[in-house]
Write a protein that holds these residues in place. Structure first.
Motif, PDB file in Angstrom:
ATOM      1  N   UNK A 151     -11.899  -3.322 -53.836  1.00 48.82           N
ATOM      2  CA  UNK A 151     -12.705  -2.195 -54.269  1.00 48.82           C
ATOM      3  C   UNK A 151     -11.812  -1.024 -54.627  1.00 48.82           C
ATOM      4  N   UNK A 152     -10.613  -0.995 -54.043  1.00 48.36           N
ATOM      5  CA  UNK A 152      -9.618   0.007 -54.417  1.00 48.36           C
ATOM      6  C   UNK A 152      -9.138  -0.335 -55.835  1.00 48.36           C
ATOM      7  N   UNK A 153      -9.204   0.624 -56.753  1.00 45.31           N
ATOM      8  CA  UNK A 153      -8.863   0.316 -58.152  1.00 45.31           C
ATOM      9  C   UNK A 153      -7.435  -0.213 -58.332  1.00 45.31           C
ATOM     10  N   UNK A 154      -6.545   0.121 -57.417  1.00 44.85           N
ATOM     11  CA  UNK A 154      -5.151  -0.312 -57.575  1.00 44.85           C
ATOM     12  C   UNK A 154      -5.044  -1.841 -57.553  1.00 44.85           C
ATOM     13  N   UNK A 155      -6.007  -2.483 -56.906  1.00 46.09           N
ATOM     14  CA  UNK A 155      -5.966  -3.944 -56.796  1.00 46.09           C
ATOM     15  C   UNK A 155      -6.423  -4.643 -58.076  1.00 46.09           C
ATOM     16  N   UNK A 156      -6.931  -3.874 -59.012  1.00 45.40           N
ATOM     17  CA  UNK A 156      -7.425  -4.471 -60.259  1.00 45.40           C
ATOM     18  C   UNK A 156      -6.492  -4.195 -61.435  1.00 45.40           C
ATOM     19  N   UNK A 157      -5.321  -3.627 -61.158  1.00 45.42           N
ATOM     20  CA  UNK A 157      -4.417  -3.244 -62.241  1.00 45.42           C
ATOM     21  C   UNK A 157      -3.301  -4.257 -62.428  1.00 45.42           C
ATOM     22  N   UNK A 158      -2.738  -4.241 -63.633  1.00 46.76           N
ATOM     23  CA  UNK A 158      -1.595  -5.101 -63.928  1.00 46.76           C
ATOM     24  C   UNK A 158      -0.322  -4.349 -63.540  1.00 46.76           C
ATOM     25  N   UNK A 159       0.515  -5.011 -62.762  1.00 45.76           N
ATOM     26  CA  UNK A 159       1.726  -4.359 -62.250  1.00 45.76           C
ATOM     27  C   UNK A 159       2.850  -4.385 -63.285  1.00 45.76           C
ATOM     28  N   UNK A 160       3.777  -3.467 -63.107  1.00 42.71           N
ATOM     29  CA  UNK A 160       4.902  -3.339 -64.037  1.00 42.71           C
ATOM     30  C   UNK A 160       6.106  -4.152 -63.570  1.00 42.71           C
ATOM     31  N   UNK A 161       6.863  -4.633 -64.542  1.00 43.20           N
ATOM     32  CA  UNK A 161       8.110  -5.335 -64.244  1.00 43.20           C
ATOM     33  C   UNK A 161       9.069  -4.410 -63.515  1.00 43.20           C
ATOM     34  N   UNK A 162       9.843  -4.998 -62.635  1.00 40.33           N
ATOM     35  CA  UNK A 162      10.894  -4.253 -61.936  1.00 40.33           C
ATOM     36  C   UNK A 162      12.175  -4.371 -62.755  1.00 40.33           C
ATOM     37  N   UNK A 163      12.789  -3.229 -63.031  1.00 40.27           N
ATOM     38  CA  UNK A 163      14.029  -3.247 -63.828  1.00 40.27           C
ATOM     39  C   UNK A 163      15.257  -3.287 -62.930  1.00 40.27           C
ATOM     40  N   UNK A 164      15.201  -2.605 -61.823  1.00 42.37           N
ATOM     41  CA  UNK A 164      16.331  -2.629 -60.890  1.00 42.37           C
ATOM     42  C   UNK A 164      15.790  -2.415 -59.483  1.00 42.37           C
ATOM     43  N   UNK A 165      16.575  -2.891 -58.531  1.00 40.73           N
ATOM     44  CA  UNK A 165      16.188  -2.697 -57.134  1.00 40.73           C
ATOM     45  C   UNK A 165      16.912  -1.453 -56.611  1.00 40.73           C
ATOM     46  N   UNK A 166      16.204  -0.362 -56.605  1.00 45.16           N
ATOM     47  CA  UNK A 166      16.750   0.902 -56.111  1.00 45.16           C
ATOM     48  C   UNK A 166      16.627   0.923 -54.587  1.00 45.16           C
ATOM     49  N   UNK A 167      17.267   1.887 -53.941  1.00 42.49           N
ATOM     50  CA  UNK A 167      17.057   2.008 -52.490  1.00 42.49           C
ATOM     51  C   UNK A 167      15.582   2.127 -52.127  1.00 42.49           C
ATOM     52  N   UNK A 168      14.818   2.801 -52.955  1.00 45.63           N
ATOM     53  CA  UNK A 168      13.370   2.917 -52.679  1.00 45.63           C
ATOM     54  C   UNK A 168      12.678   1.568 -52.777  1.00 45.63           C
ATOM     55  N   UNK A 169      13.124   0.755 -53.742  1.00 44.28           N
ATOM     56  CA  UNK A 169      12.520  -0.574 -53.883  1.00 44.28           C
ATOM     57  C   UNK A 169      12.846  -1.430 -52.668  1.00 44.28           C
ATOM     58  N   UNK A 170      14.086  -1.326 -52.201  1.00 43.06           N
ATOM     59  CA  UNK A 170      14.492  -2.059 -51.005  1.00 43.06           C
ATOM     60  C   UNK A 170      13.647  -1.654 -49.793  1.00 43.06           C
ATOM     61  N   UNK A 171      13.421  -0.369 -49.695  1.00 38.56           N
ATOM     62  CA  UNK A 171      12.599   0.132 -48.597  1.00 38.56           C
ATOM     63  C   UNK A 171      11.179  -0.425 -48.711  1.00 38.56           C
ATOM     64  N   UNK A 172      10.671  -0.438 -49.933  1.00 39.89           N
ATOM     65  CA  UNK A 172       9.336  -1.001 -50.164  1.00 39.89           C
ATOM     66  C   UNK A 172       9.278  -2.454 -49.697  1.00 39.89           C
TER      67      UNK A 172
END
Ligand code: NI
Length: 179
Positions: free
Chosen positions: A10-31
Motif C-alpha cells: 500500500x506504500x507507493x514506494x513498493x509499486x515503483x521501478x527501482x534504479x540501477x546502481x552505478x557504484x557502491x558508495x559508503x552509503x550503499x554499503x551501509x544500506x
C-alpha cells in the motif's frame, strides 16, 4: 546494527521501478548492511531495497541463515521447472498465499564490490530470487497468488518458528529473548 523500517503493502514506494546502481558508495554499503540486519531481525529470507524505502536495484537473500547473498542490478538468465507452494513477504506480515514459481533459477548480478557473478538456486532459493527481483520492478507476490491470501496464524500450530516461505512473516513480538 541498524534496522530500517519495512514498508507495508500500500506504500507507493513498493509499486515503483527501482534504479540501477552505478557504484557502491559508503552509503550503499551501509544500506546493504542494514538490509541484512533488518531481514534477519524480521526472520525473513530475502529483502529488496524498496521494502526499506530505497529505490535501488539491490536485493539481499539468505535462505538458510548462513548463506548471505547481495544481488545488485540482478537479472534472471535462465529458469526451469516449476514449484507450487506458500509464499509470504515482509511487506505483508501475517499473510501467505500459494504461488507457482520456477524450481530452478540462474541469475547474474553484481556483488557488494560491484564484481559481476552468477547465482543459481533451486526450491526456496529460486523462489526467493524471483520474488525479490519482482520487488525491484514494483511487483508483489499477491499479484500471483492462486486462490486466496491466508492468515499465517490460521495455518500454523501455536507459535512455531517455522519459515513459511520465502520471506517468512514477522513472528509475534514476544519470543525473541534468546536472540
Ligand atoms: Ni517480498
Amino acid at each position: 546494527m541498524a534496522l530500517r523500517t519495512i514498508r507495508i503493502m500500500g506504500d507507493p514506494v513498493l509499486a515503483k521501478v527501482c534504479k540501477e546502481v552505478k557504484e557502491v558508495s559508503p552509503r550503499t554499503r551501509e544500506l546493504i548492511n542494514d538490509m541484512f540486519d533488518t531481514m534477519y531481525e524480521a526472520n525473513g529470507v530475502g529483502l529488496a531495497a524498496p521494502q526499506v524505502g530505497i529505490l535501488k536495484r539491490i536485493v539481499v537473500i539468505d535462505v538458510t541463515g548462513d548463506d548471505p547473498h547481495v544481488l545488485i542490478n540482478p537479472e534472471i538468465l535462465e529458469t526451469s521447472g516449476e514449484q507450487t507452494g506458500q509464499e509470504g513477504c515482509l511487506s505483508l506480515p501475517g499473510k501467505t498465499g500459494v504461488v507457482t514459481r520456477p524450481n530452478y533459477v540462474r541469475a547474474k548480478a553484481y556483488d557488494a564490490d560491484m564484481q559481476p557473478y552468477e547465482i543459481e538456486g533451486t526450491e526456496l532459493l529460486a523462489r526467493a530470487i524471483v520474488h525479490e527481483l519482482e520487488h525491484l520492478d514494483g511487483h508483489m507476490y499477491v499479484e500471483k497468488v492462486e486462490g486466496e491470501l491466508m492468515n499465517v496464524s490460521s495455518l500454523s500450530d501455536e507459535d512455531d518458528d517455522e519459515d513459511h516461505a520465502e520471506n517468512a512473516p514477522i513472528s509475534d513480538d514476544a519470543g525473541d529473548a534468546e536472540n
